[in-house]
Design a protein around this motif. Structure first.
Motif: not given
Length: 528
Positions: A314-343
């Motif tokens: 459960g430890e966070m390596p840094s207060p500021v963490m960044v997703w990889t390209e694949k992780q960001t793509q996975a998030f956007l794939a899930r967010a695509e069904r959200h009413e504010h996907y464009a945001l």
């Protein structure tokens, strides 16, 4: 002591009280009464001189306050030598004589003399150094109060009340620093007595508290988890015990890390600068305080190894963490069904701040030319919100849009038009791109909550919504975009901020760089 001699020696010895016949006087219990011998102690002298090992030096002088005023009596004891007493008497008379420099205005001279004597009395009572003659002379000449009775709390309160022409969120930050840190630690100190040691002591205490808070928060989480488990297990005794324990534990708090402490110092420094301009103080002690650097935390990428470690501990390596390209793509794939996907897509692609996305208007978009103007933002102050200008001059900027973002925005506009028709005449026409079901602005906190929900549903390691902005910068830099272009896209005033905060580099690129160097140094076709 000799008659009219303002310097004398005294001690704390006690001797019997004698009646007129020289017999000791007894108290109600039949014991001899005692009195301080003071300057009459026989041990104070040795032969014809003073005993250097007994008693201490004192002085007592009278100051003429004018024909219609009582004389002032000034004195101090506990001094090591008669020379020290003589020096203080000379210094006091020099200070009082400053009033004589204004003899052409008797009323002003009398007022100055009274204030100087009051300052001296305060110093003698507090056993602090006598006032500085240059400081008092300057104050008397320019009409500055010689006796400043304002406390740090009073000044900070007045200073905050007068800060009307600043960004609301900035003022709220000032108010938080004043209420949570500055007043509790420094509030009762007289403003003109505030020293660097006071400020250093405050920051040491805040730093110590910051070290304790994470452990306190973790302990509270454990008890809350135990309470939930007991509730699930239908164990009312354990539930009650856990709740009783929670009632005695500190609430969740955010530790004031090094960067926060730098901001607290900046608030104090600004307030004291204003006090300097008002000539209430001569030195800004906040500028001299010792404080560790508030260096921005380095953004780290959620590599597979870090994800595994996070899942295990459960430890966070840094207060500021960044997703990889694949992780960001996975998030956007899930967010695509959200009413504010464009945001969310817009933040991930362009690095918009949350408030900038919430405040975006259709009027700020030129979809045919794929351009977006950042002209306003919706900021959160407590729970209340307000529409303000961008964070800085650099924040007002033009940003290019990808074809994907244009498509997402066009789809969103169609959905918004349908929602407007369905809602009917009560629709609130704000021209905002992202709105609630009735056309009202989105609350920034709601957007954050939706983001957290989506990332959990996508099974992704946690980042903040703001870290999508970090990811956009990192992806741009990793793919060869010039740092100056990234700076302008993000609305930073300096590329140094961009470089220091956002230049995380994916492990794949580090390996690629290493491979390139290795290949260059091991080529066999190099000329001898």
């Amino acid at each position: 002591m000799a008659k009219n001699n303002p310097i004398f020696k005294k001690c704390g010895c006690r001797g019997p009280v004698l009646d007129a016949a020289g017999t000791p006087v007894l108290d109600a219990d039949g014991k001899p009464k005692k009195r301080r011998l003071g300057a009459g102690c026989p041990q104070l002298r040795r032969g014809t001189g003073w005993n250097p090992r007994h008693g201490s030096w004192h002085y007592q002088i009278e100051i003429n306050m004018g024909p219609d005023a009582d004389r002032a009596h000034l004195g101090r004891g506990g001094l090591a030598t008669s020379d020290e007493a003589e020096a203080q008497i000379t210094a006091i008379r020099t200070l009082v004589a400053i009033s004589e420099e204004h003899a052409d205005d008797p009323e002003a001279a009398a007022k100055i003399r009274a204030e100087i004597v009051e300052r001296i009395q305060i110093a003698l009572k507090d056993r602090t150094s006598l006032p500085d003659a240059v400081e008092l002379r300057t104050a008397a000449r320019v009409g500055q109060p010689i006796v400043n009775k304002t406390t740090v709390e009073q000044w900070l309160t007045d200073w905050l009340d007068g800060k009307g022409k600043i960004v609301a969120n900035t003022k709220r930050g000032y108010a938080t620093h004043v209420a949570k840190y500055l007043i509790p630690h420094l509030g009762q100190v007289p403003l003109d007595k505030l020293r660097v040691s006071h400020v250093n002591a405050m920051f040491n205490a805040i730093a110590e508290d910051a070290d304790i808070i994470p452990a306190e928060n973790a302990a509270r989480r454990e008890v809350e988890a135990a309470a939930k488990k007991a509730w699930k297990d239908s164990d009312p005794v354990a539930v009650r015990a856990a709740r009783e324990k929670l009632a005695t534990m500190p609430p969740y708090r955010r530790p004031a890390n090094a960067a926060t402490r730098q901001r607290i110092r900046a608030t104090l420094r600004s307030a004291l600068s204003a006090a300097q301009r008002e000539q209430l103080i001569t030195v800004n002690v906040a500028a001299l305080a010792e404080l560790e650097s508030g260096k921005r935390p380095k953004a780290l990428v959620w590599t597979d190894a870090r994800v595994r470690r996070w899942k295990a501990t459960g430890e966070m390596p840094s207060p500021v963490m960044v997703w990889t390209e694949k992780q960001t793509q996975a998030f956007l794939a899930r967010a695509e069904r959200h009413e504010h996907y464009a945001l969310f897509q817009l933040v991930a692609f362009t690095g918009l701040r949350r408030g900038e996305a919430c405040g975006l208007r259709w009027n700020d978009l030129d979809l045919p030319t794929r351009k977006m103007t950042v002209a306003q933002q919706i900021v959160q102050m407590g729970w209340e919100t307000a529409i303000t200008a961008p964070k800085s001059d650099a924040g007002a900027r033009d940003v290019g849009l990808t074809a994907q973002s244009v498509t997402a925005l066009k789809t969103h506009r169609k959905a918004q038009k349908k929602a407007k028709l369905a809602h009917g005449p009560g629709w609130i026409d704000t021209d905002l791109v992202f709105t609630g079901p009735d056309g009202s602005p989105l609350h920034p906190a709601w957007v954050t909550d939706q983001f957290k929900l989506l990332l959990r549903e996508a099974g992704l390691p946690p980042i903040r919504l703001h870290d999508l902005r970090h990811g956009a910068a990192t992806l741009a830099l990793a793919n060869g975009v010039d740092i100056k272009v990234v700076q302008e896209m993000l609305g930073h005033s300096s590329s140094t901020i961009t470089r220091d905060t956002y230049t995380s580099v994916f492990d794949e690129l580090k390996l690629a760089a290493a491979d390139a160097i290795g290949a260059a140094l091991t080529r066999t076709d190099n000329a001898a």
